[in-house]
Design a protein around this motif. Structure first.
Motif, PDB file in Angstrom:
ATOM      1  N   MET A  37       0.838  -1.201   0.000  1.00 34.68           N
ATOM      2  CA  MET A  37       0.000   0.000   0.000  1.00 34.68           C
ATOM      3  C   MET A  37       0.868   1.245   0.000  1.00 34.68           C
ATOM      4  O   MET A  37       2.067   1.183   0.259  1.00 34.68           O
ATOM      5  N   ASP A  38       0.255   2.399  -0.279  1.00 34.56           N
ATOM      6  CA  ASP A  38       1.026   3.644  -0.312  1.00 34.56           C
ATOM      7  C   ASP A  38       0.913   4.455   0.974  1.00 34.56           C
ATOM      8  O   ASP A  38       1.461   5.553   1.057  1.00 34.56           O
ATOM      9  N   ALA A  39       0.210   3.906   1.984  1.00 36.44           N
ATOM     10  CA  ALA A  39       0.051   4.580   3.285  1.00 36.44           C
ATOM     11  C   ALA A  39      -0.480   5.999   3.110  1.00 36.44           C
ATOM     12  O   ALA A  39      -0.098   6.924   3.825  1.00 36.44           O
ATOM     13  N   ARG A  40      -1.401   6.165   2.189  1.00 39.73           N
ATOM     14  CA  ARG A  40      -1.959   7.486   1.873  1.00 39.73           C
ATOM     15  C   ARG A  40      -3.478   7.369   1.802  1.00 39.73           C
ATOM     16  O   ARG A  40      -4.021   6.553   1.055  1.00 39.73           O
ATOM     17  N   GLY A  41      -4.150   8.190   2.594  1.00 42.98           N
ATOM     18  CA  GLY A  41      -5.599   8.173   2.613  1.00 42.98           C
ATOM     19  C   GLY A  41      -6.124   8.102   4.034  1.00 42.98           C
ATOM     20  O   GLY A  41      -5.383   7.764   4.956  1.00 42.98           O
ATOM     21  N   TYR A  42      -7.401   8.390   4.206  1.00 40.37           N
ATOM     22  CA  TYR A  42      -8.006   8.379   5.539  1.00 40.37           C
ATOM     23  C   TYR A  42      -8.915   7.168   5.731  1.00 40.37           C
ATOM     24  O   TYR A  42      -8.710   6.366   6.634  1.00 40.37           O
ATOM     25  N   ASN A 102       1.190   0.324  13.580  1.00 42.47           N
ATOM     26  CA  ASN A 102       0.412   1.404  12.975  1.00 42.47           C
ATOM     27  C   ASN A 102      -0.967   0.898  12.574  1.00 42.47           C
ATOM     28  O   ASN A 102      -1.076  -0.137  11.904  1.00 42.47           O
ATOM     29  N   SER A 103      -2.000   1.619  12.989  1.00 36.34           N
ATOM     30  CA  SER A 103      -3.352   1.227  12.570  1.00 36.34           C
ATOM     31  C   SER A 103      -4.310   2.411  12.441  1.00 36.34           C
ATOM     32  O   SER A 103      -5.472   2.217  12.084  1.00 36.34           O
ATOM     33  N   GLY A 109     -10.688  -2.856  16.997  1.00 35.63           N
ATOM     34  CA  GLY A 109     -10.391  -3.327  15.646  1.00 35.63           C
ATOM     35  C   GLY A 109     -11.163  -2.662  14.541  1.00 35.63           C
ATOM     36  O   GLY A 109     -10.934  -2.946  13.363  1.00 35.63           O
ATOM     37  N   ARG A 110     -12.075  -1.769  14.869  1.00 37.39           N
ATOM     38  CA  ARG A 110     -12.885  -1.090  13.846  1.00 37.39           C
ATOM     39  C   ARG A 110     -12.498   0.380  13.760  1.00 37.39           C
ATOM     40  O   ARG A 110     -12.291   1.024  14.787  1.00 37.39           O
ATOM     41  N   GLY A 111     -12.414   0.883  12.545  1.00 35.48           N
ATOM     42  CA  GLY A 111     -12.069   2.285  12.365  1.00 35.48           C
ATOM     43  C   GLY A 111     -11.401   2.500  11.025  1.00 35.48           C
ATOM     44  O   GLY A 111     -11.616   1.750  10.072  1.00 35.48           O
ATOM     45  N   ILE A 112     -10.581   3.517  10.955  1.00 34.77           N
ATOM     46  CA  ILE A 112      -9.932   3.876   9.696  1.00 34.77           C
ATOM     47  C   ILE A 112      -8.427   4.031   9.902  1.00 34.77           C
ATOM     48  O   ILE A 112      -7.993   4.406  10.997  1.00 34.77           O
ATOM     49  N   PRO A 113      -7.644   3.741   8.851  1.00 32.96           N
ATOM     50  CA  PRO A 113      -7.994   3.162   7.554  1.00 32.96           C
ATOM     51  C   PRO A 113      -8.519   1.731   7.714  1.00 32.96           C
ATOM     52  O   PRO A 113      -7.992   0.956   8.514  1.00 32.96           O
ATOM     53  N   PHE A 152      -2.166   9.914  13.642  1.00 29.38           N
ATOM     54  CA  PHE A 152      -2.317  10.356  12.263  1.00 29.38           C
ATOM     55  C   PHE A 152      -1.018  10.237  11.473  1.00 29.38           C
ATOM     56  O   PHE A 152      -1.025  10.396  10.257  1.00 29.38           O
ATOM     57  N   THR A 153       0.064   9.999  12.156  1.00 32.42           N
ATOM     58  CA  THR A 153       1.355   9.865  11.501  1.00 32.42           C
ATOM     59  C   THR A 153       2.011   8.547  11.906  1.00 32.42           C
ATOM     60  O   THR A 153       1.578   7.891  12.856  1.00 32.42           O
TER      61      THR A 153
END
Length: 373
Positions: A37-42, A102-103, A109-113, A152-153
């Motif tokens: 993955m590109d680790a980009r997005g919310y 990182n999550s 276990g639920r959320g974003i990304p 966020f980072t």
């Protein structure tokens, strides 16, 4: 505070205990398995590959590890945890311990990304008493707990586990440090040429170079914290140990020299292969490197910003050895019988990862009576 009986709730273990298979040699394997993955997005990270292709890579990895039957396996970029660790352990008949690094923003276990919960895993065969001793944050700000994460980072950490091989205990440290362009003198001229080609205003150029400098400083901090953590754990457990992982750095960097010198380590590949390159990141041989080396993000449309474009060019052109297995002072050089790269050939045109794996074969573990006083 970490004690000898401490096992935090965020650490998991899978597999049933049974008698291990005795073998003459001791085999250690390190593998960055690439989350793709590109680790980009919310809401969801951009994906370079389909789920079917990712499953195929997983199957190649599992089949290869089952064939190799290592005594210890260190894995980086396992995604998504805990399922990745459980599935791989079940498939090859191993125990596994892990820590999600990182999550994003998650609760139970639920959320974003939605498609990302990655971290480090340590594995050993069923019946060897594998248990996780602790973990340490190396860099980054935010929460990363078993059932709650909020950041966020990017975060970076190290995990430590203990297992037994032929009834002898050994401690394993597994980590992945921060990635950045390595502004080494051997590449300096070319890197400057690339930056010049961007035709940035002087202020933007300065900001770009400052970001690279901060990234390298961050990796230095991570190595210092890694050293401190290793010292803390090995004070509690006086056994031989290995440090493995994807360090995103080369063996001759000041940071890696500090790690070796302060902990009195031996770099196993170099011990057995003096003068050989042993590139674990090899854009000339491994086609999977082309994804991270692309000038576009995973959607195939959006151009990367100047920093990420420079990092992509760096990955596209600079083969390097960035994955390592280090041995503690109790090991002697003659104990290293083999140190080579694995998963270096494609299966049906597909590589297992964007990294090549590293295997080290020892004739034995050091005896307790042979430790220096």
């Amino acid at each position: 505070m970490i004690t000898k009986k401490h096992v935090a709730s965020d650490y998991q273990k899978v597999g049933q205990m049974k008698k291990g298979i005795p073998r003459k040699h001791v085999t250690l394997v390190n593998m960055n398995v690439w989350f793709g993955m590109d680790a980009r997005g919310y809401m969801k990270f951009g994906e370079f590959e389909s789920s079917a292709r990712r499953r195929a890579r997983f199957d190649i990895l599992a089949a290869g590890l089952k064939d190799l039957q290592p005594d210890v396996i260190g894995i980086q970029e396992a995604n998504t945890l805990p399922d990745y660790a459980k599935n791989l352990a079940d498939k090859i008949g191993y125990d596994a311990v892990w820590k999600t690094t990182n999550s994003g923003i998650k609760l139970l276990g639920r959320g974003i990304p939605t498609n990302f919960a990655a971290g480090n895993v340590i594995m050993s065969p069923n019946g060897c008493g594998l248990r996780l001793l602790g973990a340490e944050r190396l860099s980054g700000k935010g929460l990363q707990l078993k059932n709650l994460s909020f950041h966020f980072t990017e975060l970076r950490d190290v995990i430590a586990a203990m297992t037994t091989i032929r009834d002898q205990p050994i401690i394993i440290f597994n980590t992945q440090t921060h990635f950045s362009v390595i502004w080494h003198q051997r590449w300096e001229k070319l890197l400057n040429q690339w930056v010049d080609s961007y035709q940035l205003a002087s202020r933007k150029r300065k900001n770009l170079l400052n970001k690279i400098e901060k990234s390298q400083a961050r990796r230095n901090i991570e190595i210092c914290r890694l050293i401190a953590f290793v010292k803390k754990i090995t004070t509690l457990y006086d056994y031989p140990f290995v440090i493995m992982g994807d360090f995103n750095d080369t063996a001759d960097s000041p940071e890696m020299n500090r790690l070796v010198d302060e902990l009195n380590l031996q770099e196993a590949y170099r011990v057995h292969n003096p003068g050989k390159t042993g590139y674990t990141w090899d854009p000339d041989r491994n086609t999977n490197t082309g994804y991270d080396a692309s000038r576009l993000w995973a959607d195939g449309v959006t151009p990367r910003d100047p920093l990420n474009r420079l990092e992509a060019q760096f990955d596209a052109k600079m083969a390097r050895r960035i994955d390592f297995i280090f041995l503690s002072y109790q090991f002697e050089p003659h104990m290293v019988k083999k140190a080579d790269l694995i998963f270096t050939e494609p299966t049906d045109g597909l590589f297992a990862s964007d990294h090549f794996g590293l295997r080290v074969v020892l004739d034995r573990l050091p005896d307790k009576t042979s430790f220096p006083v």
